[in-house]
Design a protein around this motif. Structure first.
Motif, PDB file in Angstrom:
ATOM      1  N   UNK A   1      83.662  38.121  26.427  1.00  0.00           N
ATOM      2  CA  UNK A   1      82.357  38.725  26.711  1.00  0.00           C
ATOM      3  C   UNK A   1      81.611  39.068  25.416  1.00  0.00           C
ATOM      4  N   UNK A   2      82.345  39.537  24.404  1.00  0.00           N
ATOM      5  CA  UNK A   2      81.689  39.853  23.131  1.00  0.00           C
ATOM      6  C   UNK A   2      81.166  38.579  22.478  1.00  0.00           C
ATOM      7  N   UNK A   3      81.914  37.497  22.577  1.00  0.00           N
ATOM      8  CA  UNK A   3      81.492  36.229  21.970  1.00  0.00           C
ATOM      9  C   UNK A   3      80.308  35.642  22.730  1.00  0.00           C
ATOM     10  N   UNK A   4      80.344  35.745  24.050  1.00  0.00           N
ATOM     11  CA  UNK A   4      79.208  35.288  24.866  1.00  0.00           C
ATOM     12  C   UNK A   4      77.935  36.036  24.476  1.00  0.00           C
ATOM     13  N   UNK A   5      78.091  37.344  24.293  1.00  0.00           N
ATOM     14  CA  UNK A   5      76.951  38.181  23.907  1.00  0.00           C
ATOM     15  C   UNK A   5      76.373  37.724  22.569  1.00  0.00           C
ATOM     16  N   UNK A   6      77.254  37.403  21.624  1.00  0.00           N
ATOM     17  CA  UNK A   6      76.804  36.968  20.302  1.00  0.00           C
ATOM     18  C   UNK A   6      76.161  35.585  20.363  1.00  0.00           C
ATOM     19  N   UNK A   7      76.762  34.680  21.149  1.00  0.00           N
ATOM     20  CA  UNK A   7      76.214  33.326  21.260  1.00  0.00           C
ATOM     21  C   UNK A   7      74.824  33.316  21.887  1.00  0.00           C
ATOM     22  N   UNK A   8      74.540  34.332  22.693  1.00  0.00           N
ATOM     23  CA  UNK A   8      73.239  34.399  23.357  1.00  0.00           C
ATOM     24  C   UNK A   8      72.169  35.049  22.487  1.00  0.00           C
ATOM     25  N   UNK A   9      72.598  35.651  21.362  1.00  0.00           N
ATOM     26  CA  UNK A   9      71.627  36.242  20.430  1.00  0.00           C
ATOM     27  C   UNK A   9      70.923  35.153  19.616  1.00  0.00           C
ATOM     28  N   UNK A  10      69.738  35.456  19.183  1.00  0.00           N
ATOM     29  CA  UNK A  10      69.026  34.510  18.321  1.00  0.00           C
ATOM     30  C   UNK A  10      69.739  34.399  16.978  1.00  0.00           C
ATOM     31  N   UNK A  11      70.132  35.541  16.429  1.00  0.00           N
ATOM     32  CA  UNK A  11      70.877  35.553  15.173  1.00  0.00           C
ATOM     33  C   UNK A  11      72.356  35.655  15.497  1.00  0.00           C
ATOM     34  N   UNK A  12      73.070  34.548  15.379  1.00  0.00           N
ATOM     35  CA  UNK A  12      74.489  34.523  15.752  1.00  0.00           C
ATOM     36  C   UNK A  12      75.418  34.850  14.588  1.00  0.00           C
TER      37      UNK A  12
ATOM     38  N   UNK B   1      75.694  37.877  13.024  1.00  0.00           N
ATOM     39  CA  UNK B   1      76.248  39.232  13.092  1.00  0.00           C
ATOM     40  C   UNK B   1      76.192  39.751  14.523  1.00  0.00           C
ATOM     41  N   UNK B   2      77.198  40.499  14.869  1.00  0.00           N
ATOM     42  CA  UNK B   2      77.265  41.102  16.199  1.00  0.00           C
ATOM     43  C   UNK B   2      76.428  42.378  16.191  1.00  0.00           C
ATOM     44  N   UNK B   3      75.667  42.625  17.247  1.00  0.00           N
ATOM     45  CA  UNK B   3      74.771  43.783  17.316  1.00  0.00           C
ATOM     46  C   UNK B   3      75.574  45.031  17.684  1.00  0.00           C
ATOM     47  N   UNK B   4      76.114  45.673  16.643  1.00  0.00           N
ATOM     48  CA  UNK B   4      76.956  46.853  16.844  1.00  0.00           C
ATOM     49  C   UNK B   4      76.140  48.003  17.426  1.00  0.00           C
ATOM     50  N   UNK B   5      74.942  48.191  16.902  1.00  0.00           N
ATOM     51  CA  UNK B   5      74.126  49.320  17.362  1.00  0.00           C
ATOM     52  C   UNK B   5      73.806  49.225  18.847  1.00  0.00           C
TER      53      UNK B   5
END
Length: 885
Positions: free
Chosen positions: A615-626, A628-632
């Motif tokens: 789920x964390x990887x899916x979330x990152x892959x769906x971001x425009x900027x892949x 860094x993970x959006x910790x905030x």
């Protein structure tokens, strides 16, 4: 080849009789190196025949009053070094006291000579009365030989066995079949056990004997060759069965010599020496192999033999069933094709969904052309009603397999049929199981042929490579057909796949290069690419399958041996996957792979880790900027959801915010909203004098036990907790060590019992709670580990290794530890941290069979990464602590 004993003159000269026994044992050991095994086991039986006859003569038994009869295995004229010698003293009904006393002295002498005997003293009527009640006794009477004494009594026994055997052929067959089924269940229905029983495991000697017993009883013969005479087995099959028997005899004979006792379990303790005795420690050129390689060579041959025995056993028992019980159905076959038909089998229910068919060849040339073999399995895939194969059809399939000149993949028509099978939605149910069971996968793929029986001498891989691969593929099928409730994410992903056959192909190839040397993942990927070209797969399909094979361990390693709450770890993993499609396929492959490795490996905690990583990887892959993970964003979401839970429980926003002001962002990132709410409401209720706060539960519903400790900041609290958990027979699987901004610790542990299950018993939970509370309040001493290595672990030598990784972080040092998974391992490591004033930040504990593969994230007392000097000191201290014993 013969041994000529020198029997003492008198029966009471026990030392001289023992000397002859010892001399024969030494002669047997010498002969084992070059004599054929059939002669050896017969020679041992003959030696004891002579010994018992000599003793019988010296006891001067009345030749008409008693008969000494060999029964059971000894009755077959076969003995291994420490096999029991089963004797029947057959007497008249009115046995005289003098004879009873004489038999008693005879048996006592045998015990004094340290001969392992099983004996009974019975009249004819008693023999048949006991045999009628006990199938084991009835079976032992089938194989009997007169050793000494009354031939008249023996003839009476044989006449009654011939005319008045207490079990009909039908009842005897059903009893022996049920006996075998129950025995196989004891070994989980598989011959692939790390420490198999040569005699009792599926495909072992007992399965061969079961065939022989049923044949001897049904045909009323003492001769195994009667199977051929009565056309129940071909001459070639009889020779094959004999070869398998002799192979298993040779292993059993060596095992008895190595163990020095009657032992049929091929335990790790004995495997190296047995392999050495059987010549597996070197090749024909005299080059020596390592102990591990020698054992793996021996076990590969063993597993191949038990597969052949199992195949013959199933086929012949079905032949017996049709001959003894009658045909399964009186209906005529219904054609499925020009070569095959089906017979409807009787259903025990009136449910139309329980219709069962048996597939049968319509003529003996049904498998004459190679592609017809695959046509056979396609029919099985297309008709899920087919649940069995007729025994004669099994024989035809075995013959066709044996007559193949090369591999099926070499034929274009076969390649077309194989792809039809791979793409059929039902092929990985019964059809693939039969292709594996009857060696057709090994005759299709040359690489599969190489992994049949390939095992690894460790506690991690419970199955041979081919069996593991079969179980993985079967797991993939179950994920979309049977296990949807238990694994909803994997099930939904497979159902949504446009090409699930690519996933199955990745499963088939993921371990196919094991045993060749080199990186099996890379070699397997090359095999997968070659397969794609041969079968005209498009480039995208071939690339995806090859990538999955090459990276099939990536997700498992990342989830279990890396800090998946570290944004850098997630970013690295996401970059390796590169697309949602690859991630989806890899997740499903990983779940199926772990569950197919051994029955104890999978637990809910592993499932949780994999799903969180997915789920964390899916979330990152769906971001425009892949990158860094959006910790905030994760922190904000967790805070909002936890706030809602706490507000609904009656807490005020002011009180919650006051408490959370003491927590770091890392805490909110590493815990779920449910955990945060659980911790927060208990911390707000606890008084200072009541500390430590110890919570035990499963707020995430992960099927694990979560332990949370809130306490004053204290040096090396982890070492104390680890010692308590070890003394309570609990294993740490994950640890998160966090501090508040104002001098308190908030430590979270994921623990399981030794059997992989969470704590559920209220008494055990309360005991753990009290033990932790008392140790942390210094009311009880920190416990120390007294447990020794288990028998199994003592057979493995794992060199302790400490490897530092990710040295870029200025505030944290991460290292991997590989070591023997000995009792109290984590407690010892914690003690080293305490001695060196090193603080643990997080830990991931993974046990891989006999090997611990753990990840630790640590910091100095100043909350900085360790210097090079500190790293070297830590490494030496850990190795010293773990290698001292």
């Amino acid at each position: 080849m013969s041994f000529v004993p020198q029997w003492p003159v008198h029966a009471h000269e026990a030392a001289d009789w023992r000397q002859q026994l010892h001399a024969f044992d030494e002669w047997s050991k010498e002969q084992f190196l070059h004599a054929d095994i059939e002669s050896l086991v017969a020679a041992r039986a003959d030696f004891f025949d002579q010994l018992l006859k000599a003793l019988w003569q010296r006891f001067s038994f009345d030749a008409n009053a008693c008969a000494l009869i060999a029964v059971g295995g000894y009755g077959r004229g076969v003995l291994h070094p420490h096999s029991d010698i089963d004797l029947l003293f057959l007497v008249h009904e009115d046995i005289k006291p003098d004879l009873q006393e004489q038999i008693s002295r005879f048996i006592t002498l045998l015990w004094d000579l340290r001969i392992q005997i099983g004996h009974s003293v019975r009249s004819l009527d008693e023999c048949f009365s006991h045999a009628a009640d006990d199938i084991t006794i009835a079976t032992s009477l089938i194989e009997h030989r007169l050793l000494a004494g009354s031939p008249v009594l023996t003839e009476q026994l044989e006449l009654r066995l011939h005319h008045d055997f207490p079990w009909s052929s039908r009842d005897f067959y059903q009893a022996k079949k049920a006996e075998q089924v129950e025995r196989h269940l004891h070994y989980h229905g598989t011959a692939y056990n790390l420490e198999p029983n040569i005699k009792a495991s599926p495909g072992g000697l007992r399965d061969i004997q079961t065939i022989s017993w049923i044949a001897k009883q049904h045909f009323n013969t003492q001769n195994d060759e009667s199977l051929v005479e009565f056309n129940f087995i071909t001459a070639e099959e009889f020779i094959e069965l004999k070869e398998c028997t002799e192979f298993l005899w040779r292993i059993r004979f060596a095992l008895h010599l190595v163990a020095g006792k009657s032992e049929d379990r091929l335990l790790f303790d004995f495997q190296p020496d047995v392999a050495q005795m059987l010549g597996y420690a070197h090749n024909e050129q005299g080059e020596n192999f390592s102990v591990k390689h020698a054992v793996e060579r021996m076990m590969k041959d063993f597993f191949k033999v038990v597969l052949r025995v199992g195949e013959l056993n199933r086929m012949l028992l079905q032949f017996f069933e049709q001959a003894i019980l009658g045909p399964m159905t009186l209906a005529q076959p219904t054609a499925l094709s020009a070569d095959f038909a089906y017979l409807p089998l009787e259903s025990k229910t009136h449910d139309s969904s329980s219709v069962r068919w048996q597939i049968v060849a319509r003529h003996d040339d049904a498998f004459q052309q190679p592609q017809r073999i695959l046509d056979f399995f396609l029919l099985i895939a297309e008709h899920p009603q087919i649940t069995s194969v007729h025994s004669h059809t099994i024989r035809l399939l075995r013959n066709a397999r044996r007559e193949l000149d090369g591999y099926l993949i070499e034929h274009e028509h076969c390649r077309q049929r194989f792809m039809q099978l791979i793409e059929h939605p039902n092929s990985f149910a019964y059809a693939f199981e039969l292709m594996h069971r009857y060696g057709i996968m090994a005759r299709y793929l040359p690489a599969w042929d190489q992994i049949v029986g390939q095992m690894q001498f460790d506690l991690f891989h419970a199955y041979t490579v081919d069996e593991h691969t079969f179980r993985l593929v079967r797991n993939l099928y179950k994920l979309s057909h049977q296990d949807s409730e238990e694994f909803p994410l994997a099930s939904s992903l497979i159902d949504a796949m446009e090409h699930p056959e690519w996933l199955y192909l990745a499963g088939i190839f993921h371990d196919i290069a094991k045993g060749r040397g080199g990186d099996h993942s890379q070699l397997g990927a090359e095999d997968a690419r070659q397969f794609g070209q041969q079968h005209q797969l498009n480039d995208h399909a071939t690339d995806l399958i090859a990538w999955l094979v090459e990276q099939h361990l990536l997700m498992s390693v990342t989830a279990q041996k890396r800090d998946i709450y570290d944004p850098e770890v997630i970013a690295t993993f996401a970059k390796a996957c590169a697309s949602q499609e690859r991630l989806d396929y890899l997740y499903c492959l990983t779940v199926a792979d772990i569950r197919a490795t051994n029955s104890n490996l999978w637990n809910n905690w592993k499932g949780t880790l994999l799903e969180e990583l997915y789920r964390a990887t899916t979330e990152l892959l769906q971001q425009k900027d892949q990158k860094t993970f959006d910790v905030r964003q994760r922190v904000q979401n967790n805070r909002q959801l936890a706030m809602g839970l706490l507000l609904s429980a009656g807490f005020s926003v002011a009180d919650i915010n006051q408490l959370w002001g003491r927590f770091t962002a890392d805490y909110f990132f590493r815990h779920t909203p449910e955990q945060i709410a659980w911790h927060s409401q208990n911390i707000m209720h606890v008084q200072e004098h009541q500390l430590p706060l110890v919570l035990i539960g499963d707020e995430n519903n992960t099927g694990t036990t979560e332990l949370f400790i809130y306490h004053h900041e204290e040096s090396h609290l982890f070492a104390k907790v680890a010692a308590v958990l070890d003394s309570e027979q609990l294993s740490i699987h994950d640890a998160q060590i966090l501090n508040t901004r104002d001098g308190y610790v908030m430590d979270t542990f994921i623990v399981l019992q030794r059997d992989g299950l969470p704590l559920s018993e209220a008494r055990r939970i309360e005991e753990l709670h009290q033990h932790l509370h008392d140790v942390l309040r210094k009311r009880r001493k920190v416990p120390s580990t007294q447990r020794t290595l288990s028998r199994r672990l003592r057979n493995f030598d794992v060199r302790t290794s400490v490897k530092f990784i990710n040295l870029k972080n200025a505030r944290r040092t991460t290292f991997e530890l590989i070591a023997l998974d000995r009792p109290g391992l984590i407690a010892r490591i914690a003690h080293v941290f305490q001695e060196l004033n090193i603080n643990l930040v997080a830990a991931k504990i993974t046990t891989v069979g006999e090997q611990a593969e753990d990840l630790f994230i640590v910091a100095s007392n100043q909350q900085q990464a360790l210097t090079e000097f500190e790293r070297n000191t830590l490494k030496k201290a850990i190795i010293a602590a773990l290698e001292q014993n």
